[in-house]
Structures are given as C-alpha cells and as structure tokens.
Scaffold this active site. Structure first.
Site, PDB file in Angstrom:
ATOM      1  N   HIS A 131      47.987  40.963  46.286  1.00 34.34           N
ATOM      2  CA  HIS A 131      46.790  40.154  46.042  1.00 34.34           C
ATOM      3  C   HIS A 131      45.804  40.909  45.161  1.00 34.34           C
ATOM      4  O   HIS A 131      45.683  42.129  45.239  1.00 34.34           O
ATOM      5  CB  HIS A 131      46.143  39.704  47.352  1.00 34.34           C
ATOM      6  CG  HIS A 131      45.488  40.795  48.163  1.00 34.34           C
ATOM      7  ND1 HIS A 131      44.162  41.130  48.033  1.00 34.34           N
ATOM      8  CD2 HIS A 131      45.972  41.608  49.145  1.00 34.34           C
ATOM      9  CE1 HIS A 131      43.847  42.084  48.882  1.00 34.34           C
ATOM     10  NE2 HIS A 131      44.934  42.397  49.577  1.00 34.34           N
ATOM     11  N   ASP A 136      42.257  48.330  48.421  1.00 37.45           N
ATOM     12  CA  ASP A 136      42.908  47.126  48.957  1.00 37.45           C
ATOM     13  C   ASP A 136      42.449  45.931  48.119  1.00 37.45           C
ATOM     14  O   ASP A 136      41.345  45.443  48.300  1.00 37.45           O
ATOM     15  CB  ASP A 136      42.496  46.964  50.417  1.00 37.45           C
ATOM     16  CG  ASP A 136      42.943  45.673  51.050  1.00 37.45           C
ATOM     17  OD1 ASP A 136      43.828  45.005  50.511  1.00 37.45           O
ATOM     18  OD2 ASP A 136      42.355  45.313  52.100  1.00 37.45           O
ATOM     19  N   GLU A 179      43.745  36.140  49.394  1.00 37.07           N
ATOM     20  CA  GLU A 179      44.382  36.765  50.550  1.00 37.07           C
ATOM     21  C   GLU A 179      43.342  37.177  51.583  1.00 37.07           C
ATOM     22  O   GLU A 179      43.538  37.002  52.785  1.00 37.07           O
ATOM     23  CB  GLU A 179      45.215  37.977  50.103  1.00 37.07           C
ATOM     24  CG  GLU A 179      46.132  38.542  51.174  1.00 37.07           C
ATOM     25  CD  GLU A 179      45.535  39.679  51.984  1.00 37.07           C
ATOM     26  OE1 GLU A 179      46.219  40.187  52.877  1.00 37.07           O
ATOM     27  OE2 GLU A 179      44.365  40.062  51.736  1.00 37.07           O
ATOM     28  N   GLU A 180      42.226  37.726  51.113  1.00 40.71           N
ATOM     29  CA  GLU A 180      41.194  38.177  52.041  1.00 40.71           C
ATOM     30  C   GLU A 180      40.478  37.001  52.707  1.00 40.71           C
ATOM     31  O   GLU A 180      39.812  37.173  53.723  1.00 40.71           O
ATOM     32  CB  GLU A 180      40.171  39.053  51.313  1.00 40.71           C
ATOM     33  CG  GLU A 180      40.737  40.326  50.697  1.00 40.71           C
ATOM     34  CD  GLU A 180      41.177  41.358  51.722  1.00 40.71           C
ATOM     35  OE1 GLU A 180      41.094  41.078  52.935  1.00 40.71           O
ATOM     36  OE2 GLU A 180      41.586  42.456  51.304  1.00 40.71           O
ATOM     37  N   ASP A 217      51.011  46.038  49.827  1.00 35.79           N
ATOM     38  CA  ASP A 217      49.638  46.126  50.327  1.00 35.79           C
ATOM     39  C   ASP A 217      49.481  47.474  51.018  1.00 35.79           C
ATOM     40  O   ASP A 217      50.427  48.275  51.091  1.00 35.79           O
ATOM     41  CB  ASP A 217      49.346  44.972  51.291  1.00 35.79           C
ATOM     42  CG  ASP A 217      47.869  44.584  51.321  1.00 35.79           C
ATOM     43  OD1 ASP A 217      47.019  45.456  51.083  1.00 35.79           O
ATOM     44  OD2 ASP A 217      47.568  43.408  51.594  1.00 35.79           O
ATOM     45  N   HIS A 226      38.759  48.163  54.499  1.00 35.60           N
ATOM     46  CA  HIS A 226      37.674  47.182  54.404  1.00 35.60           C
ATOM     47  C   HIS A 226      36.288  47.804  54.369  1.00 35.60           C
ATOM     48  O   HIS A 226      35.289  47.072  54.438  1.00 35.60           O
ATOM     49  CB  HIS A 226      37.768  46.141  55.515  1.00 35.60           C
ATOM     50  CG  HIS A 226      38.874  45.154  55.287  1.00 35.60           C
ATOM     51  ND1 HIS A 226      38.933  43.933  55.931  1.00 35.60           N
ATOM     52  CD2 HIS A 226      39.967  45.193  54.486  1.00 35.60           C
ATOM     53  CE1 HIS A 226      40.010  43.272  55.527  1.00 35.60           C
ATOM     54  NE2 HIS A 226      40.663  44.034  54.654  1.00 35.60           N
TER      55      HIS A 226
END
Length: 375
Positions: free
Chosen positions: A75, A189, A221-222, A244, A338
C-alpha cells in the site's frame, strides 16, 4: 547468489527510494501525489501503468503464461488525520484516519495538505507544562480534545489558505538516518514496501524467465484494508504476495510478542489475526511458505518467522477473491509502528528484495498450488 550480485548498490537505491517516498504526503483517499511519483519511477523502468477508479496503481510485466500469475503488492497510503472543524479563533480540530495513537499526538508537527507548494505546517497543541494539574500529567488526551495550531488568527484565514472540512493532515514528512543502516521516518509503513517493489521490479525485468507479475501499489489500506480488492478482482491473480511491515520484537516492550529482530533479515508471516472488531487475518498458502523457505536457503539469506495478533493487512481480503488466491505476507522488521517516526533497517529491505526476486523468478508452469501436494 543468483539474485542481484551487488547488494550494496541495491541497498543504496532502496535508501534513495525510501527517503524520497517518505517526503511525499499521501493520506488514505488522497494518494494522488505519491501515485504519480511511483508511476514515474515505473515508467523509467520501462513499465506502463494504469490506475483504477479507486486509485490503485497497476503495472504488468508479462512472463510465462503457463505459470501461475503473481500480484506483488503493497500500500502507498499513510495514516493521519482529517479536518473536522475550524474554530472561530483559527484552531483546527481533527478526526483520526487509521490507527493513529492518541498518546503520541500532542506536540507533533503536522502538514495540512492543500496542494503542492500550498501545504501548511502546524503543530498539535500540548497544554503548557506550567499549567498542567497533577491529575492531567499522566492522562492521555482524547483526540477530540486536541487541536492544531497553524498560526492562523481566525477561521477566515484558515479558509483563505485552502484548508476546509475534510482536508488531509499527516505527520510532517521527514526522515532521519540512524546508525548501522537504520532509517527513521514518518511513513516507513509502507513507503519501505513501495521502495522494495520498485527495486524488485527492476531486478525481475532483467530475469529472462519469470511468471507474469502485476506490480500493484494499493490505496486506503490504513482506512479499511480493502483498497487492493478492486485490483485483485480485475487482475484475478493466482498468487498474491503482500509486502508490509512485520513487528520487530527486539525492544524491551515487545520481547514477549515474538522473535523478530531489526537487522535480522526479511520476515515471513505464518499467522496474522485481528480480533478487535475485524475478525480476519491471513494464514499463508503452504506452497508459498515452501517457495520462500527454499529460496532463502538457496541464496543463503536468513528468513525470520512471525505469528502475531492485533494487526493484519489487505491480503486478508485479497485472498478471498474469485475461487481464492494463494496468498502470503512477507515483510521487513519495523519498530514503533504508526508513530511519527518508525524505524527500519536497509539491510532487511535489500534482503527482502533479493528473496522476492529469487522466489518469484522460480515460479514456472510446474509450480503447483494444489494443497494436497503440501498438506
């Protein structure tokens, strides 16, 4: 070693790619800038691209049509915030988009995305320490109570700058070079995954024998983990390989979760599951576990293993397309997921690229996806 004979050159390219990609904002649903940049990188490799209505970027390299086709994907979006209210005094309230950790938000620098050359910096306010009560010192402030200070004196100034309800907000894009080939950045990410696939495409196209490979850079995706679905539905691949992060567990707070080390090489997920409202995950197809186990031994690259709960990828949904897609999650160890600065190791990215190229290039018409051949 049958893959790239110059790992240091590949590592240097990966570093340049990763650092460039992390500087380009691309909140879920607002991936236009990062998509155009990656499309340019693929064009330079001789690959033509197309974009579906959802925004996924797709490039296909034709190979042996008798072999199973492969969708290699990652992603390109990132998590962040969305403007939900502009106060009369010019302060900006936001909604979370994706798994943004509230406890890490106060005092973070952000970028309010208006358009190239027009983005505005801001800071998420943190109450002055000298005015903080004892009860407040150890309290996580709910995101609804936070606000962004971008220096505006009133609501009209905010609107005049092009900021309105729905405007995307991301951590201020930047990266930091650490010791021992480690990179900290705002969207490792999954801009690291994007860099790996661009480099893998470069190397795979130099291989005379390979299956048809669809390189897919997915969206949202998130947001909801389903952005790659439209690409998979259109492509109908036999195999899906998703790239990922895999959680590094080599810090004091993570040691109980597994044995994945930063700098220890690429990682293969044997089990993922997310139970907090999303009953889904991925158990890889045994043919692909065997494929990459064998490839790692053949080229003498360590392959770490992961089994984890609490996180999942869009392979969880891609695997359910059509009559089923043989799927696997491969990745790189990453620390501090994150947060505003995530950390990865360039050697892991290079090893992952080499593993992908070796494994995918060995898929031919004899490669079986019949489960009875493995289970």
């Amino acid at each position: 070693m049958m893959a790239d004979q110059r790992p240091e050159e590949a590592k240097a390219r990966l570093k340049a790619l990763l650092c460039d990609l992390m500087l380009i904002p691309g909140l879920s649903g607002h991936e236009g800038r990062i998509r155009r940049h990656i499309a340019g990188l693929l064009k330079a490799l001789g690959l033509s691209t197309r974009t579906d209505r959802l925004g996924n970027l797709i490039a296909t390299s034709e190979g042996d049509h008798g072999a199973p086709s492969v969708m290699l994907f990652t992603h390109m979006d990132q998590l962040g915030l969305v403007v939900r209210k502009i106060e009369a005094d010019g302060f900006i309230r936001v909604e979370r988009l994706g798994g943004v950790p509230e406890r890490a938000l106060p005092s973070q620098e952000v970028l309010i995305c208006v358009g190239e050359g027009r983005d505005r910096p801001g800071v998420i306010a943190n109450k002055s320490h000298h005015a903080t009560t004892p009860e407040e010192k150890y309290k996580v402030v709910p995101y609804q109570d936070l606000y962004i200070d971008a220096g505006f004196a009133g609501r009209d100034e905010v609107l005049a700058a092009g900021i309105d309800i729905g405007s995307p907000v991301v951590y201020r894009p930047h990266w930091v070079e650490l010791s021992q080939d480690r990179i900290a950045g705002t969207s490792v990410d999954d801009r690291a995954g994007c860099a790996v696939i661009v480099e893998a495409a470069r190397q795979l196209m130099a291989r005379p024998k390979r299956p048809t490979v669809h390189f897919v850079f997915s969206v949202q995706e998130e947001f909801n983990l389903r952005g790659a679905l439209t690409a998979a539905q259109a492509l109908q691949p036999d195999i899906a390989i998703q790239i990922d992060l895999l959680l590094a567990t080599d810090t004091p707070d993570m040691a109980y979760r597994g044995d994945v080390k930063l700098g220890g090489g690429p990682v293969m997920s044997l089990y993922s599951f997310h139970g907090r409202g999303t009953l889904n995950g991925t158990i890889p197809h045994p043919a692909l576990v065997s494929l990459f186990d064998g490839a790692s031994r053949h080229i003498d690259i360590p392959l770490q293993r992961s089994a984890h709960t609490g996180a999942l990828t869009d392979s969880s949904y891609v695997q359910l397309v059509g009559q089923g897609v043989a799927s696997i999650d491969l990745g790189f160890p990453m620390r501090y997921s994150h947060s505003s600065l995530e950390v990865c190791d360039l050697g892991d990215l290079e090893g992952l690229t080499t593993l992908l190229v070796e494994g995918i290039a060995s898929i031919d018409k004899r490669f079986s996806l019949d489960r009875d051949d493995y289970e």
